[in-house]
Design a protein around this motif. Structure first.
Motif, PDB file in Angstrom:
ATOM      1  N   TRP A   1     -11.821 -38.117 -14.393  1.00 34.61           N
ATOM      2  CA  TRP A   1     -12.315 -39.326 -13.741  1.00 34.61           C
ATOM      3  C   TRP A   1     -12.325 -39.199 -12.226  1.00 34.61           C
ATOM      4  CZ3 TRP A   1      -9.914 -44.161 -16.567  1.00 34.61           C
ATOM      5  CH2 TRP A   1     -10.413 -44.201 -17.879  1.00 34.61           C
ATOM      6  N   CYS A   2     -11.173 -38.877 -11.648  1.00 40.61           N
ATOM      7  CA  CYS A   2     -11.090 -38.851 -10.182  1.00 40.61           C
ATOM      8  C   CYS A   2     -11.177 -37.452  -9.604  1.00 40.61           C
ATOM      9  CB  CYS A   2      -9.802 -39.537  -9.705  1.00 40.61           C
ATOM     10  SG  CYS A   2      -8.278 -38.652 -10.148  1.00 40.61           S
ATOM     11  N   GLY A   3     -11.165 -36.410 -10.467  1.00 42.53           N
ATOM     12  CA  GLY A   3     -11.309 -35.042  -9.994  1.00 42.53           C
ATOM     13  C   GLY A   3     -10.060 -34.444  -9.392  1.00 42.53           C
ATOM     14  N   ARG A   4      -8.951 -35.144  -9.472  1.00 42.61           N
ATOM     15  CA  ARG A   4      -7.698 -34.664  -8.868  1.00 42.61           C
ATOM     16  C   ARG A   4      -7.128 -33.519  -9.688  1.00 42.61           C
ATOM     17  NH1 ARG A   4      -2.304 -38.479  -8.177  1.00 42.61           N
ATOM     18  NH2 ARG A   4      -0.750 -36.830  -8.353  1.00 42.61           N
ATOM     19  N   ASP A   5      -6.647 -32.466  -9.002  1.00 42.91           N
ATOM     20  CA  ASP A   5      -5.961 -31.358  -9.664  1.00 42.91           C
ATOM     21  C   ASP A   5      -4.553 -31.793 -10.051  1.00 42.91           C
ATOM     22  OD1 ASP A   5      -8.112 -29.632  -9.404  1.00 42.91           O
ATOM     23  OD2 ASP A   5      -7.489 -28.966  -7.413  1.00 42.91           O
ATOM     24  N   GLU A   6      -4.161 -31.448 -11.253  1.00 46.13           N
ATOM     25  CA  GLU A   6      -2.861 -31.846 -11.775  1.00 46.13           C
ATOM     26  C   GLU A   6      -2.000 -30.601 -11.969  1.00 46.13           C
ATOM     27  OE1 GLU A   6      -0.320 -35.027 -13.096  1.00 46.13           O
ATOM     28  OE2 GLU A   6      -2.300 -35.044 -12.164  1.00 46.13           O
ATOM     29  N   ALA A   7      -0.963 -30.470 -11.162  1.00 49.99           N
ATOM     30  CA  ALA A   7      -0.053 -29.332 -11.259  1.00 49.99           C
ATOM     31  C   ALA A   7       1.288 -29.815 -11.807  1.00 49.99           C
ATOM     32  CB  ALA A   7       0.138 -28.688  -9.879  1.00 49.99           C
ATOM     33  N   GLY A   8       1.884 -28.994 -12.635  1.00 52.73           N
ATOM     34  CA  GLY A   8       3.192 -29.329 -13.174  1.00 52.73           C
ATOM     35  C   GLY A   8       3.174 -30.512 -14.114  1.00 52.73           C
ATOM     36  N   TRP A   9       2.157 -30.570 -14.991  1.00 57.75           N
ATOM     37  CA  TRP A   9       2.058 -31.710 -15.906  1.00 57.75           C
ATOM     38  C   TRP A   9       3.242 -31.719 -16.866  1.00 57.75           C
ATOM     39  CZ3 TRP A   9       1.881 -31.827 -21.212  1.00 57.75           C
ATOM     40  CH2 TRP A   9       1.598 -33.072 -21.796  1.00 57.75           C
ATOM     41  N   ARG A  10       3.700 -32.929 -17.183  1.00 57.29           N
ATOM     42  CA  ARG A  10       4.764 -33.123 -18.165  1.00 57.29           C
ATOM     43  C   ARG A  10       4.463 -34.394 -18.965  1.00 57.29           C
ATOM     44  NH1 ARG A  10       9.970 -31.287 -18.860  1.00 57.29           N
ATOM     45  NH2 ARG A  10       9.788 -30.068 -16.949  1.00 57.29           N
ATOM     46  N   CYS A  11       4.629 -34.311 -20.267  1.00 63.00           N
ATOM     47  CA  CYS A  11       4.324 -35.445 -21.142  1.00 63.00           C
ATOM     48  C   CYS A  11       5.251 -36.615 -20.831  1.00 63.00           C
ATOM     49  CB  CYS A  11       4.461 -35.042 -22.609  1.00 63.00           C
ATOM     50  SG  CYS A  11       4.165 -36.399 -23.776  1.00 63.00           S
ATOM     51  N   GLY A  12       4.679 -37.807 -20.645  1.00 64.91           N
ATOM     52  CA  GLY A  12       5.471 -38.988 -20.356  1.00 64.91           C
ATOM     53  C   GLY A  12       6.204 -39.539 -21.560  1.00 64.91           C
ATOM     54  N   GLU A  13       5.837 -39.099 -22.788  1.00 62.87           N
ATOM     55  CA  GLU A  13       6.473 -39.617 -23.993  1.00 62.87           C
ATOM     56  C   GLU A  13       7.672 -38.779 -24.418  1.00 62.87           C
ATOM     57  OE1 GLU A  13       5.835 -42.373 -25.736  1.00 62.87           O
ATOM     58  OE2 GLU A  13       4.328 -42.971 -24.257  1.00 62.87           O
ATOM     59  N   CYS A  14       7.470 -37.445 -24.485  1.00 68.12           N
ATOM     60  CA  CYS A  14       8.533 -36.585 -25.009  1.00 68.12           C
ATOM     61  C   CYS A  14       9.027 -35.559 -24.002  1.00 68.12           C
ATOM     62  CB  CYS A  14       8.060 -35.877 -26.281  1.00 68.12           C
ATOM     63  SG  CYS A  14       6.761 -34.635 -25.999  1.00 68.12           S
ATOM     64  N   GLY A  15       8.394 -35.465 -22.826  1.00 66.18           N
ATOM     65  CA  GLY A  15       8.811 -34.496 -21.835  1.00 66.18           C
ATOM     66  C   GLY A  15       8.262 -33.103 -22.050  1.00 66.18           C
ATOM     67  N   GLY A  16       7.388 -32.915 -23.037  1.00 64.67           N
ATOM     68  CA  GLY A  16       6.836 -31.596 -23.296  1.00 64.67           C
ATOM     69  C   GLY A  16       5.945 -31.117 -22.158  1.00 64.67           C
ATOM     70  N   VAL A  17       5.821 -29.799 -22.036  1.00 65.65           N
ATOM     71  CA  VAL A  17       5.024 -29.211 -20.953  1.00 65.65           C
ATOM     72  C   VAL A  17       3.878 -28.366 -21.487  1.00 65.65           C
ATOM     73  CG1 VAL A  17       6.938 -29.214 -19.328  1.00 65.65           C
ATOM     74  CG2 VAL A  17       6.599 -27.228 -20.818  1.00 65.65           C
ATOM     75  N   ARG A  18       3.736 -28.247 -22.806  1.00 67.38           N
ATOM     76  CA  ARG A  18       2.681 -27.433 -23.390  1.00 67.38           C
ATOM     77  C   ARG A  18       1.574 -28.332 -23.933  1.00 67.38           C
ATOM     78  NH1 ARG A  18       4.849 -22.616 -27.067  1.00 67.38           N
ATOM     79  NH2 ARG A  18       2.674 -22.065 -26.716  1.00 67.38           N
ATOM     80  N   LEU A  19       0.340 -27.885 -23.736  1.00 68.04           N
ATOM     81  CA  LEU A  19      -0.834 -28.643 -24.158  1.00 68.04           C
ATOM     82  C   LEU A  19      -1.541 -27.934 -25.296  1.00 68.04           C
ATOM     83  CD1 LEU A  19      -2.199 -29.514 -20.618  1.00 68.04           C
ATOM     84  CD2 LEU A  19      -1.239 -31.136 -22.226  1.00 68.04           C
ATOM     85  N   ARG A  20      -2.337 -28.700 -26.009  1.00 68.18           N
ATOM     86  CA  ARG A  20      -3.172 -28.132 -27.064  1.00 68.18           C
ATOM     87  C   ARG A  20      -4.542 -28.784 -26.997  1.00 68.18           C
ATOM     88  NH1 ARG A  20      -2.110 -29.906 -33.122  1.00 68.18           N
ATOM     89  NH2 ARG A  20      -4.341 -29.623 -33.196  1.00 68.18           N
ATOM     90  N   ALA A  21      -5.561 -28.036 -27.403  1.00 64.87           N
ATOM     91  CA  ALA A  21      -6.919 -28.572 -27.507  1.00 64.87           C
ATOM     92  C   ALA A  21      -7.162 -28.985 -28.943  1.00 64.87           C
ATOM     93  CB  ALA A  21      -7.943 -27.517 -27.083  1.00 64.87           C
TER      94      ALA A  21
END
Length: 709
Positions: A455-475
């Motif tokens: 939406w805003c084009g901002r780069d996101e570094a160091g993402w962390r899940c707000g629900e469980c704290g996980g740091v790994r993503l899946r498609a």
């Protein structure tokens, strides 16, 4: 001809465009009162016709004055179609040249505010008054809401002319029918009372969560019949021709032929115009139709109803791209008519209508819901990981068992997601969608492997899940393409039918068969389906869109509603993570509860419909120049820019798509509730100003875009 101060005075409060007023206006010059034109006599009474010219240019969104020749006096009625010369020049006190354009006479006047000579009407195409004051006011309101040109909206509202239907005499309207019995409306708390209110001539407003099964068409027909019984008109808009045909049959059976018309593209241009004329002349007081019918000129409208408002077919693709639900809401408010928003599912917009108190909920008790809905069973990731059948053929063992059992008593529906869903990112551990920390937009995989907000084009570094704290993503997975072939090999003695794309089935027999369908193309089975499989739920839940969960639930409910109730052995298997909110809502058959929770979450994050949004797209320099000149309301939040995908040669261009191989970017503008009208007016004025000044290329503007992804 002359430009007026603005369309607002005649069309019900539109924004005045100062940039397109006459630059010089002498205060003491008397108004023109034409009597002749090049020796030809003009009309004695009301010799000036105010005309809406069919140009569709935002900077010419106004009315123009023309002289009415005496020979055209009788036919040049308000609402009639005319031909006028537009763009003429004044030569020695006379207007010369100009191209011929179609238009509509808005009103007849005794004099004009323009001080120079008026060009005459070139031709009256038809004396039939097709643009009534009420329809013009509605078009003006829609144009203002969506920052569009009035002429563009009128093009959507008034169908092209056909000569033969206009020459046919108007028929006498049928007398009002008797008020219908409640029928299956007794299953809903407040259902019979709603019909009684319509029959009394009241204007009740309701959001109706329909029970699964085949009775919804008869229930909608009874609402229309109750409105007709009060002597008023009814308008029902449905998403497609198949749905319209079912409702048409139900209403014909209930009130008889000749009391309503069906307005769909399937009837052909001439027949559709004939039916539209019958409504415009008052010969028919009820309309059933698809999206374009939202503008149908129903006399003394008593009920404006829409079925399945979450379907994308309700969103117009031509400028300014209004949504049928919003148009019907405007009509219900302006014409003081009843309103009914119905569907098996429930959109967030519908939940907001109930939350604000504008409409009341119309739903069945939980015990009736449980009796009418099929049994819902789920298969999650963990189940599939332990399932040998799922790993080998992408169908879990539970699905095979349900198919075998269902084929013993009737057909089985298999819903497969459409190809082309773009996967989005979510937490690998808890499946929560990955969102931007700045604007809460969906995160996408950027170039170089990083994360970027869609939406805003901002780069996101160091993402962390707000629900469980996980740091790994899946498609999310993209879908299954060989489902029909696999099922055909697994059940060689059972016929396999497909529905979708160019070939959509309307109905299928009640005999055992496998029916593989894409969402929205499911045929109706005689007696209902014995079972249904909803495959690859992640393909729909994984769309990078604000409405992904809502849309997935709506699609699942639409397919599951075609299955027999639990008491009759109907079973539905959904292949999706059982802990997700849309899946749980399906298991409980609670679309309204899901919509309420979605509304609360969007209110917390500032998402529509709690806020209002507009999208601006174009070349980067044009978008920046446009926003620099726009006088946006205070508090507007600008999100972006985000580069848009380059359109490849050969792919059809849709509204808002960039030209082939041209780099476009998109900006989102967000304002709080109550500032939507100011935002639309500012965007419209900025477009008009750029057009007058001829600055750069045009930009694409859409207010309240359906898809924010």
């Amino acid at each position: 001809m002359s430009g007026e101060k603005g369309v607002g005075a005649a069309a019900g409060g539109g924004e005045q465009l100062a940039l397109i007023r006459e630059s010089v206006r002498k205060a003491k010059v008397p108004r023109a009162k034409p009597r002749t034109w090049r020796g030809a006599a003009l009309a004695e009474e009301f010799p000036v016709a105010r005309v809406l010219v069919d140009k569709g240019l935002i900077h010419l969104d106004q009315f123009f004055d023309y002289a009415v020749p005496a020979a055209m006096d009788e036919e040049a009625r308000p609402g009639a179609r005319v031909r006028v010369r537009f763009g003429a020049r004044v030569v020695k006190g006379r207007r010369e040249g100009g191209e011929l354009h179609d238009g509509f006479i808005v009103e007849r006047l005794s004099e004009s505010e323009y001080r120079g000579p008026l060009a005459p009407l070139a031709q009256v195409l038809s004396p039939e008054p097709v643009l009534s004051p009420g329809l013009l006011a509605l078009c003006r309101a829609v144009a203002d809401r969506y920052a569009g040109a009035l002429a563009d909206v009128v093009q959507l509202a008034v169908p092209p002319r056909r000569v033969r239907p206009e020459r046919e005499p108007a028929s006498t309207p049928s007398p009002p029918p008797a008020a219908p019995e409640p029928g299956t409306w007794v299953r809903y708390a407040g259902g019979p009372g709603y019909l009684q209110a319509l029959a009394r001539g009241d204007a009740p407003r309701a959001v109706w969560t329909a029970l699964p099964g085949p009775h919804w068409a008869d229930e909608l027909a009874r609402a229309a019949a109750a409105t007709l019984a009060s002597g008023r008109g009814a308008l029902i808009v449905v998403p497609d021709g198949r749905t319209a045909a079912r409702l048409d049959a139900a209403l014909t059976e209930l009130v008889g032929a000749g009391r309503h018309v069906l307005l769909t593209a399937d009837s052909g241009p001439e027949e559709r115009y004939r039916r539209w004329l019958a409504v415009n002349r008052g010969s028919v007081r009820a309309v059933v139709g698809t999206r374009a019918a939202m503008f149908a000129p129903v006399r003394d409208l008593g009920l404006a109803a829409i079925w399945d408002d979450g379907d994308s077919s309700h969103s117009e693709q031509h400028a300014p791209q209004p949504h049928a639900r919003e148009v019907l809401l405007l009509r219900a408010a302006h014409e003081k008519a009843g309103f009914l928003l119905g569907g098996v599912g429930c959109t967030v917009e519908a939940a907001q209508l109930v939350d604000t108190g504008w409409a009341l909920p119309l739903a069945a008790p939980r015990e009736r819901v449980r009796a009418a809905a099929p049994l819902i069973r789920t298969v999650g990731d963990a189940d599939q990981a332990r399932d040998e059948a799922a790993r080998a053929a992408r169908l879990p063992t539970l699905a095979w068992q349900v198919v075998r059992e269902g084929l013993r008593t009737g057909p089985v529906l298999v819903q497969v997601p459409r190809r082309g869903y773009v996967p989005k990112l979510s937490c690998e551990r808890c499946r929560t969608p990955a969102r931007c920390a700045g604007c809460a937009g969906p995160l996408e995989a950027g170039e170089g492997g990083g994360l970027r907000c869609g939406w805003c084009g901002r780069d996101e570094a160091g993402w962390r899940c707000g629900e469980c704290g996980g740091v790994r993503l899946r498609a999310q997975i993209v879908g299954a393409r060989r489902t029909a072939e696999e099922l055909g090999r697994a059940f060689p003695a059972v016929p396999v039918r497909t529905s979708g794309r160019e070939h959509v089935l309307d109905t299928v027999p009640g005999r055992p068969a496998l029916v593989v369908s894409t969402p929205g193309a499911e045929p109706v089975a005689e007696g209902g389906y014995a079972a249904a499989l909803l495959l690859d739920g992640w393909a729909m839940l994984g769309r990078p869109d604000l409405r992904a969960g809502e849309e997935a639930l709506r699609r699942w409910l639409g397919a599951a509603a075609l299955v027999r109730g639990q008491e009759a052995g109907g079973t539905v298997v959904v292949v999706a993570e059982p802990t997700l909110r849309p899946v749980q809502a399906l298991v409980r058959w609670d679309p309204a509860g899901h919509a309420v929770r979605e509304l609360a979450e969007r209110a917390e994050l500032g998402f529509p419909p709690v806020s209002r949004m507009a999208a601006v797209a174009g070349r980067p320099e044009d978008v920046r120049g446009f926003l620099d000149t726009a006088e946006l309301p205070d508090g507007v939040e600008v999100l972006g820019p985000v580069p848009m995908p380059v359109r490849q040669a050969g792919r059809p261009r849709r509204a808002g798509d960039p030209p082939v191989e041209e780099a476009w970017e998109r900006m989102l503008l967000r304002v709080r509730t109550g500032q939507g009208a100011a935002l639309a007016a500012a965007l419209k004025a900025a477009q008009a100003g750029r057009a007058v000044r001829r600055e750069g290329e045009g930009v694409w503007v859409r207010v309240d875009p359906v898809d924010l992804g």
